[in-house]
Design a protein around this motif. Sequence first.
Motif, PDB file in Angstrom:
ATOM      1  N   THR A 189       0.839  -1.193   0.000  1.00  0.00           N
ATOM      2  CA  THR A 189       0.000   0.000   0.000  1.00  0.00           C
ATOM      3  C   THR A 189       0.879   1.249   0.000  1.00  0.00           C
ATOM      4  O   THR A 189       1.786   1.370   0.829  1.00  0.00           O
ATOM      5  N   VAL A 190       0.600   2.182  -0.913  1.00  0.00           N
ATOM      6  CA  VAL A 190       1.376   3.418  -0.979  1.00  0.00           C
ATOM      7  C   VAL A 190       1.059   4.277   0.245  1.00  0.00           C
ATOM      8  O   VAL A 190      -0.101   4.596   0.520  1.00  0.00           O
ATOM      9  N   THR A 191       2.120   4.643   0.980  1.00  0.00           N
ATOM     10  CA  THR A 191       1.940   5.446   2.192  1.00  0.00           C
ATOM     11  C   THR A 191       2.698   6.767   2.138  1.00  0.00           C
ATOM     12  O   THR A 191       2.487   7.632   2.987  1.00  0.00           O
ATOM     13  N   GLN A 192       3.582   6.936   1.163  1.00  0.00           N
ATOM     14  CA  GLN A 192       4.374   8.166   1.072  1.00  0.00           C
ATOM     15  C   GLN A 192       4.723   8.430  -0.384  1.00  0.00           C
ATOM     16  O   GLN A 192       5.138   7.512  -1.101  1.00  0.00           O
ATOM     17  N   GLU A 193       4.551   9.660  -0.814  1.00  0.00           N
ATOM     18  CA  GLU A 193       4.982  10.075  -2.146  1.00  0.00           C
ATOM     19  C   GLU A 193       5.544  11.486  -2.048  1.00  0.00           C
ATOM     20  O   GLU A 193       5.061  12.307  -1.269  1.00  0.00           O
ATOM     21  N   GLY A 194       6.562  11.744  -2.846  1.00  0.00           N
ATOM     22  CA  GLY A 194       7.168  13.067  -2.848  1.00  0.00           C
ATOM     23  C   GLY A 194       8.116  13.215  -4.010  1.00  0.00           C
ATOM     24  O   GLY A 194       8.184  12.348  -4.894  1.00  0.00           O
ATOM     25  N   ASN A 195       8.880  14.294  -4.015  1.00  0.00           N
ATOM     26  CA  ASN A 195       9.834  14.539  -5.086  1.00  0.00           C
ATOM     27  C   ASN A 195      11.018  15.307  -4.507  1.00  0.00           C
ATOM     28  O   ASN A 195      10.840  16.201  -3.675  1.00  0.00           O
ATOM     29  N   THR A 196      12.215  14.960  -4.966  1.00  0.00           N
ATOM     30  CA  THR A 196      13.412  15.625  -4.445  1.00  0.00           C
ATOM     31  C   THR A 196      13.430  17.122  -4.755  1.00  0.00           C
ATOM     32  O   THR A 196      14.180  17.866  -4.116  1.00  0.00           O
ATOM     33  N   ARG A 197      12.622  17.573  -5.712  1.00  0.00           N
ATOM     34  CA  ARG A 197      12.579  19.008  -6.011  1.00  0.00           C
ATOM     35  C   ARG A 197      12.061  19.810  -4.814  1.00  0.00           C
ATOM     36  O   ARG A 197      12.253  21.018  -4.740  1.00  0.00           O
ATOM     37  N   ASP A 198      11.412  19.126  -3.864  1.00  0.00           N
ATOM     38  CA  ASP A 198      10.811  19.811  -2.730  1.00  0.00           C
ATOM     39  C   ASP A 198      11.748  19.914  -1.527  1.00  0.00           C
ATOM     40  O   ASP A 198      11.327  20.375  -0.455  1.00  0.00           O
ATOM     41  N   MET A 199      12.997  19.500  -1.690  1.00  0.00           N
ATOM     42  CA  MET A 199      13.953  19.678  -0.597  1.00  0.00           C
ATOM     43  C   MET A 199      14.120  21.163  -0.279  1.00  0.00           C
ATOM     44  O   MET A 199      14.142  22.004  -1.182  1.00  0.00           O
ATOM     45  N   ILE A 200      14.275  21.466   0.986  1.00  0.00           N
ATOM     46  CA  ILE A 200      14.587  22.837   1.394  1.00  0.00           C
ATOM     47  C   ILE A 200      16.031  23.164   1.029  1.00  0.00           C
ATOM     48  O   ILE A 200      16.332  24.218   0.480  1.00  0.00           O
ATOM     49  N   PHE A 201      16.949  22.231   1.329  1.00  0.00           N
ATOM     50  CA  PHE A 201      18.369  22.395   1.025  1.00  0.00           C
ATOM     51  C   PHE A 201      18.753  21.309   0.024  1.00  0.00           C
ATOM     52  O   PHE A 201      18.762  20.114   0.352  1.00  0.00           O
ATOM     53  N   ASP A 202      19.042  21.694  -1.212  1.00  0.00           N
ATOM     54  CA  ASP A 202      19.288  20.722  -2.269  1.00  0.00           C
ATOM     55  C   ASP A 202      20.720  20.209  -2.242  1.00  0.00           C
ATOM     56  O   ASP A 202      21.552  20.635  -1.418  1.00  0.00           O
ATOM     57  N   ALA A 203      21.024  19.289  -3.148  1.00  0.00           N
ATOM     58  CA  ALA A 203      22.329  18.626  -3.149  1.00  0.00           C
ATOM     59  C   ALA A 203      23.494  19.603  -3.294  1.00  0.00           C
ATOM     60  O   ALA A 203      24.464  19.536  -2.523  1.00  0.00           O
ATOM     61  N   PRO A 204      23.474  20.527  -4.259  1.00  0.00           N
ATOM     62  CA  PRO A 204      24.601  21.465  -4.359  1.00  0.00           C
ATOM     63  C   PRO A 204      24.782  22.309  -3.099  1.00  0.00           C
ATOM     64  O   PRO A 204      25.912  22.555  -2.671  1.00  0.00           O
ATOM     65  N   PHE A 205      23.666  22.757  -2.522  1.00  0.00           N
ATOM     66  CA  PHE A 205      23.767  23.532  -1.284  1.00  0.00           C
ATOM     67  C   PHE A 205      24.463  22.720  -0.200  1.00  0.00           C
ATOM     68  O   PHE A 205      25.334  23.236   0.523  1.00  0.00           O
ATOM     69  N   LEU A 206      24.090  21.441  -0.061  1.00  0.00           N
ATOM     70  CA  LEU A 206      24.629  20.620   1.023  1.00  0.00           C
ATOM     71  C   LEU A 206      26.120  20.360   0.847  1.00  0.00           C
ATOM     72  O   LEU A 206      26.883  20.394   1.819  1.00  0.00           O
ATOM     73  N   ILE A 207      26.550  20.105  -0.382  1.00  0.00           N
ATOM     74  CA  ILE A 207      27.991  19.911  -0.623  1.00  0.00           C
ATOM     75  C   ILE A 207      28.758  21.176  -0.268  1.00  0.00           C
ATOM     76  O   ILE A 207      29.800  21.134   0.400  1.00  0.00           O
ATOM     77  N   GLU A 208      28.248  22.319  -0.697  1.00  0.00           N
ATOM     78  CA  GLU A 208      28.900  23.579  -0.373  1.00  0.00           C
ATOM     79  C   GLU A 208      28.889  23.815   1.139  1.00  0.00           C
ATOM     80  O   GLU A 208      29.928  24.167   1.735  1.00  0.00           O
ATOM     81  N   TYR A 209      27.753  23.615   1.773  1.00  0.00           N
ATOM     82  CA  TYR A 209      27.593  23.888   3.199  1.00  0.00           C
ATOM     83  C   TYR A 209      28.551  23.046   4.040  1.00  0.00           C
ATOM     84  O   TYR A 209      29.292  23.581   4.877  1.00  0.00           O
ATOM     85  N   PHE A 210      28.542  21.733   3.841  1.00  0.00           N
ATOM     86  CA  PHE A 210      29.385  20.865   4.668  1.00  0.00           C
ATOM     87  C   PHE A 210      30.870  21.091   4.406  1.00  0.00           C
ATOM     88  O   PHE A 210      31.680  21.081   5.332  1.00  0.00           O
TER      89      PHE A 210
END
Length: 256
Positions: A189-210
């Motif tokens: 049964t499907v219980t969760q759906e989403g999309n990575t476009r909805d991240m608050i902090f995306d992949a490039p931001f996280l690499i730069e931040y860390f």
Amino acid sequence: MKHARVIFEGREHTGTSHEFDGRPDAAVQLDDGRVVPQEQLVWLPPLAPTARPRTILALGLNYADHAKELEFKAPEEPLVFVKGQSALIGHRQHTRRPAGVQFMHYECELAIVVGKTARNVKRDDAYDFIGGYTVANDYAIRDYLENWYRPNLRVKNRDTCTPLGPWFVDAADIADPMALALRTTVNGTVTQEGNTRDMIFDAPFLIEYFSRFMTLSPGDLILTGTPDGVVDCKPGDVVVTEIEGIGALVNTIAAA
């Protein structure tokens, strides 16, 4: 290409995704050339022995809808905690639910695998430092939570509570990691759906931040958070966390 680490006939192998019985990704072509169906393999986290993560960084509340679901304001900078390698298990393995727990839930997450040493990386260059991606299911045990903004070790760093896999997918094969559909099913049964476009902090931001304040090494993992739609998981439940283009990670809850 989709890569795997598995055990077959008592020996560890690397391999790649292979079609079987007309189904894509249903088998692994081992490093010795043999093609083996998924069900006959013991799966390990899909990380190369020479690039095991020195550091596992995990994001909390990185989707605004999940923050809202938990009745919290979305964070203004990343909410991060560190995990140990003992939490990691592979595809088709079992996660233990402690006795007496009232609420334990999955978290379908895109996991970034660092590809090369990163220090002071600029956002525009961030993708050059990503080696690939896999699927993480970062279980949380809410009974042990002390503070939503400070998840303690019993909540987020328990043995077997971070399944990873099935595949490590080369970064070059994912055209846009910030536009991937995520989905979780529990017992079909499907219980969760989403999309990575909805991240608050995306992949490039996280690499730069860390990389501003710490060195990221090849094989390090960044677990990027989960959208809303979490439900309690009981012993016997089969949980499938799936990310478009990367794979479907199967995990079963077992009583501790």
